[in-house]
Design a protein around this motif. Structure first.
Motif, short mmCIF file in Angstrom:
data_model
loop_
_atom_site.label_atom_id
_atom_site.label_comp_id
_atom_site.label_asym_id
_atom_site.label_seq_id
_atom_site.Cartn_x
_atom_site.Cartn_y
_atom_site.Cartn_z
N THR A 1 -56.84 30.26 53.69
CA THR A 1 -55.78 31.01 53.03
C THR A 1 -55.75 30.64 51.55
O THR A 1 -56.65 29.94 51.06
N ASP A 2 -54.74 31.12 50.83
CA ASP A 2 -54.65 30.82 49.41
C ASP A 2 -53.60 29.73 49.17
O ASP A 2 -52.88 29.32 50.09
N THR A 3 -53.45 29.32 47.93
CA THR A 3 -52.54 28.22 47.60
C THR A 3 -51.08 28.66 47.58
O THR A 3 -50.21 27.83 47.34
N GLY A 4 -50.83 29.93 47.87
CA GLY A 4 -49.45 30.36 48.04
C GLY A 4 -48.83 29.75 49.28
O GLY A 4 -47.59 29.71 49.42
N LEU A 5 -49.65 29.26 50.20
CA LEU A 5 -49.16 28.53 51.37
C LEU A 5 -48.85 27.10 50.95
O LEU A 5 -49.73 26.38 50.46
N ASP A 6 -47.61 26.67 51.12
CA ASP A 6 -47.23 25.34 50.67
C ASP A 6 -47.80 24.27 51.58
O ASP A 6 -48.15 24.52 52.74
N ARG B 1 -56.98 25.69 51.84
CA ARG B 1 -56.21 26.43 50.83
C ARG B 1 -57.07 26.57 49.58
O ARG B 1 -57.52 25.57 49.03
N VAL B 2 -57.29 27.81 49.13
CA VAL B 2 -58.19 28.03 47.97
C VAL B 2 -57.49 28.86 46.91
O VAL B 2 -56.49 29.51 47.15
N LEU C 1 -58.95 34.48 58.49
CA LEU C 1 -58.88 34.74 57.06
C LEU C 1 -57.60 35.53 56.79
O LEU C 1 -57.47 36.68 57.21
N ALA C 2 -56.64 34.90 56.10
CA ALA C 2 -55.35 35.56 55.86
C ALA C 2 -54.67 34.96 54.65
O ALA C 2 -54.61 33.74 54.50
N ASP C 3 -54.14 35.82 53.78
CA ASP C 3 -53.41 35.32 52.62
C ASP C 3 -52.01 34.85 53.04
O ASP C 3 -51.56 35.11 54.16
N HIS C 4 -51.32 34.17 52.12
CA HIS C 4 -50.06 33.50 52.47
C HIS C 4 -48.94 34.47 52.83
O HIS C 4 -47.97 34.07 53.49
N LEU D 1 -53.13 41.41 46.18
CA LEU D 1 -53.65 40.05 46.29
C LEU D 1 -55.17 40.01 46.24
O LEU D 1 -55.83 39.27 46.98
N THR D 2 -55.73 40.81 45.35
CA THR D 2 -57.19 40.92 45.31
C THR D 2 -57.87 39.61 44.94
O THR D 2 -58.89 39.25 45.52
N ALA D 3 -57.31 38.87 43.97
CA ALA D 3 -57.93 37.60 43.56
C ALA D 3 -57.88 36.59 44.70
O ALA D 3 -58.86 35.87 44.95
N GLU D 4 -56.75 36.53 45.39
CA GLU D 4 -56.61 35.59 46.51
C GLU D 4 -57.59 35.93 47.63
O GLU D 4 -58.23 35.04 48.21
N LYS D 5 -57.71 37.20 47.94
CA LYS D 5 -58.62 37.62 49.01
C LYS D 5 -60.07 37.33 48.65
O LYS D 5 -60.86 36.95 49.52
#
Length: 253
Positions: free
Chosen positions: A231-236, A252-253, A206-209, A75-79
């Protein structure tokens, strides 16, 4: 679909369902079973999955904790997006705390050079990366170094944090759920994270989905302890709203 995308899909699916099956994945992704088995071997070498007969299960289910290098490779891009969004939470000047973690390490890499900050951290890689920066004063939180995460823990770290108070703490987590809050596999790291939250005026998570609904042994905080969750947009959106109802602002980014 590129191999990296396929492997990330496999990891996400394993964490969501508790296991993955070679035949099912081959059908879903329109590849051969041999391709899936190679993917599983790669993910096992990275410490993310454990091979079992006919498929694989996530290491979290076995109580294992992926090493820092393994976590940094996914998940490098999301992080990167999460770390860039976290720049908005920095004070113009003052003090911040950087927890040990692959996403917080990315934030350390992109701290602005035109802003004078005092940075407290218990992460050896972060301290070394920032030590030569002329605009940053590094205060290293010492203690026993955990080989798996390269984070300092135990009484020395707890004592230093107990005598500190920063403007913003940037915290990482292994697991996050509405029901059980913030969790991590190691009790010593949980104690340090708890002390970090107590040592900050504001706390930013700071945490990915993929950390969602992944619960671990040691709880170190509730969602109400967090001011902002990036977090990233993987979180609904539904889950984001549910988390916000417990206290933190969700970005969400």
């Amino acid at each position: 679909m590129y191999a990296e995308e396929r492997q990330q899909y496999i990891v996400d699916r394993a964490r969501r369902d508790g296991r993955v099956d070679v035949a099912d994945l081959a059908g879903e992704l329109a590849v051969t079973g041999e391709t899936i088995r190679r993917d599983l071997s790669v993910l096992e070498r990275h410490g993310l999955l454990r091979r079992v007969h006919g498929g694989a299960i996530p290491v979290e289910r076995l109580g294992f904790e992926p090493a820092l290098a393994a976590r940094d490779a996914v998940l490098t891009a999301e992080k990167d997006r999460i770390a860039k969004a976290a720049l908005a939470e920095l004070p113009e000047e003052g003090s911040i705390l950087l927890d040990a973690g692959s996403t917080t390490a990315r934030l350390a890499e992109i701290l602005p050079v035109d802003r004078h900050l005092t940075v407290l951290t218990n992460a050896l890689p972060t301290a070394l990366a920032l030590a030569t920066r002329t605009n940053v004063t590094v205060l290293f939180i010492g203690g026993r170094v955990r080989r798996r995460t390269l984070a300092c823990v135990d009484p020395w770290a707890i004592e230093a944090l107990g005598q500190s108070y920063v403007d913003v703490a940037f915290i990482a987590t292994n697991g996050l759920s509405v029901q059980r809050g913030l969790t991590t596999p190691d009790q010593a790291e949980a104690s340090v994270k708890r002390a970090m939250i107590a040592a900050a005026r504001r706390t930013v998570l700071l945490a990915d989905h993929t950390k969602l609904s992944s619960d671990h042994l040691s709880r170190f905080g509730q969602l109400s302890d967090i001011d902002t969750f990036i977090t990233d947009t993987g979180l609904d959106e539904h889950t984001a709203a549910e988390i916000e109802s417990r206290g933190p602002r969700v970005v969400r980014v």
